[in-house]
Design a protein around this motif. Structure first.
Motif, mmCIF file in Angstrom:
data_model
loop_
_atom_site.group_PDB
_atom_site.id
_atom_site.type_symbol
_atom_site.label_atom_id
_atom_site.label_comp_id
_atom_site.label_asym_id
_atom_site.label_seq_id
_atom_site.Cartn_x
_atom_site.Cartn_y
_atom_site.Cartn_z
ATOM 1 N N GLU A 1 -9.597 5.320 3.638
ATOM 2 C CA GLU A 1 -9.635 6.545 4.219
ATOM 3 C C GLU A 1 -10.017 6.379 5.645
ATOM 4 N N SER B 1 -9.137 1.216 -1.853
ATOM 5 C CA SER B 1 -9.080 2.537 -1.175
ATOM 6 C C SER B 1 -9.376 2.770 -0.005
ATOM 7 N N THR C 1 2.967 13.534 5.132
ATOM 8 C CA THR C 1 3.902 12.379 5.006
ATOM 9 C C THR C 1 3.303 11.382 3.889
ATOM 10 N N SER C 2 4.026 10.762 3.239
ATOM 11 C CA SER C 2 3.535 9.503 2.337
ATOM 12 C C SER C 2 4.638 8.570 2.528
ATOM 13 N N SER C 3 4.165 7.211 2.453
ATOM 14 C CA SER C 3 4.982 6.113 2.512
ATOM 15 C C SER C 3 4.362 4.944 2.027
ATOM 16 N N THR C 4 5.118 3.892 1.855
ATOM 17 C CA THR C 4 4.613 2.770 1.312
ATOM 18 C C THR C 4 5.318 1.473 2.156
ATOM 19 N N PHE D 1 0.874 -1.145 0.027
ATOM 20 C CA PHE D 1 0.136 0.042 -0.018
ATOM 21 C C PHE D 1 1.043 0.993 -0.028
ATOM 22 N N ARG D 2 0.110 2.297 -0.389
ATOM 23 C CA ARG D 2 0.787 3.612 -0.561
ATOM 24 C C ARG D 2 0.073 4.529 0.184
ATOM 25 N N ASP D 3 0.537 5.241 1.206
ATOM 26 C CA ASP D 3 -0.421 6.046 1.905
ATOM 27 C C ASP D 3 -0.043 7.669 1.829
ATOM 28 N N LEU D 4 -1.018 8.482 2.282
ATOM 29 C CA LEU D 4 -0.790 9.868 2.633
ATOM 30 C C LEU D 4 -1.402 10.124 3.925
ATOM 31 N N MET E 1 -4.976 8.444 3.838
ATOM 32 C CA MET E 1 -5.449 7.837 3.030
ATOM 33 C C MET E 1 -4.776 6.898 2.227
ATOM 34 N N GLN E 2 -5.352 5.580 1.728
ATOM 35 C CA GLN E 2 -4.317 4.749 1.518
ATOM 36 C C GLN E 2 -4.757 4.255 -0.047
ATOM 37 N N ALA E 3 -3.888 3.750 -0.766
ATOM 38 C CA ALA E 3 -4.173 2.940 -1.984
ATOM 39 C C ALA E 3 -3.483 1.501 -1.622
ATOM 40 N N LEU E 4 -4.218 0.655 -1.881
ATOM 41 C CA LEU E 4 -4.116 -0.772 -1.484
ATOM 42 C C LEU E 4 -4.209 -1.790 -2.756
#
Lengths: 171, 171
Positions: A117, A115, A75-78, A64-67, A134-137
């Motif tokens: 939230e 997605s 911040t944003s991370s994976t 996943f990638r998040d904000l 928020m995340q993209a999974l």
């Protein structure tokens, strides 16, 4: 009679004893999308908690990638496991997270993209007290999703945590 | 008495072949809000920067947007004005499906400019949220989803991409 578009598949409300995990199994394959609405608080001694989502009993092939914003910076991370922020037991009493997971085309033979939230707000300026995330999974599996499990990683889910799974039909 | 449905699919389109745009026309004016749910990616290496919508066939410079995004290592926010389409999400390609959920509020009134809020995610690339404005008071009767935000040329949505428009009734 018209078919209902937005249907409650199952719900779970955590009782007085708490719960280490919540499971939705035998999910019908008759909808287009799934939406899981959660209100989460765990009993770990911190402002926030971490919970984890698995599909079909597996935490493999997840990324996943998040904000995330905490009120002072973004911040944003994976990462490789589907973990999201909730409320911990050091937070203000009676506060629970507001969390939504949306899974389009959950029965398809493509990899599953979802997605998420989540947020909690507590009228405090303390560092780490509140979040928006928020995340993209991506679950790299072609299997249809027939089970969703949510597990408290930092602690157990406390009483009144709620989990509602909806099925959405697009026709 | 059974309650009236509040969440209704208006139309859905699944692409049998690649296409650079998808249009929903003759949108009923009987709902309060609209929700557009898409899952798609585009062919080849993207040369455009985003996915956008145009309302009622308006190709004028009447749209603007503000967004926040994370790419897995950093967070950013940007703004664009006088665009010829309303941004709803970033492009993705190489079988990285993008989920976009866009809410369009009060689409049928003839007194206010129209706004939308959108969440867009692809686990291999980014997660983003944004708002767009259409500076027009006309009721929205058609929506065209385009595989470009007009930064440069468009690359088509692939076959199998799905687009569903729902109507929400407040009362």
């Amino acid at each position: 009679m018209a078919t209902s578009t937005y249907n409650l598949i199952a719900s779970q409300v955590v009782g007085s004893g708490g719960a280490s995990s919540v499971d939705f199994s035998s999910i019908p394959q008759t909808y287009t999308d799934l939406k899981l609405v959660m209100s989460v608080r765990c009993n770990n001694a911190a402002y926030y908690s971490k919970s984890e989502i698995s599909f079909n009993g597996s935490t493999s092939n997840q990324v996943f990638r998040d904000l995330t914003g905490d009120g002072s910076s973004a911040t944003s991370s994976t990462a490789s496991n589907f973990q999201f922020i909730g409320v911990g037991n050091n937070n203000t009493a009676n506060i629970f997270s507001n969390t939504e997971l949306y899974i389009p085309n959950y029965t398809s033979s493509n990899y599953k993209c979802a997605s998420l939230e989540t947020n909690d707000e507590n009228n405090s300026s303390a560092a780490g007290a509140a979040y928006v995330e928020m995340q993209a999974l991506l679950w790299s599996s072609t299997a249809a999703i027939n089970e969703i499990t949510i597990t408290g990683i930092t602690g157990n889910f406390v009483q009144y945590s709620t989990f509602y799974l909806y099925g959405i039909i697009n026709h | 008495m059974a309650s009236a449905p509040t969440y209704t699919p208006i139309a859905t389109q699944t692409l049998a072949t690649g296409a650079s745009s998808v249009t929903f026309s003759s949108i009923p004016q009987t709902y309060t809000d609209l929700v557009l749910v898409t899952q798609e990616y585009t062919t080849g290496t993207p040369t455009a920067y985003g996915i956008s919508v145009q309302f009622n066939g308006d190709t004028g410079s009447n749209y603007s947007n503000t967004l926040v995004s994370g790419n897995g290592s950093s967070a950013a926010s940007s703004r664009a004005t006088n665009k010829i389409g309303a941004w709803i999400g970033y492009e993705s390609y190489s079988a990285n499906w993008t989920n976009i959920v866009t809410n369009i509020q009060n689409y049928s009134n003839s007194t206010t400019y129209k706004t939308l809020i959108t969440r867009s995610s692809v686990a291999s690339n980014y997660v983003a949220a944004g708002t767009s404005l259409w500076r027009n008071t006309g009721a929205i009767s058609s929506i065209t989803v385009l595989s470009t935000d007009f930064g440069s040329a468009s690359t088509p949505f692939v076959a199998g991409s799905t687009f569903t428009l729902y109507g929400i009734t407040a009362a």
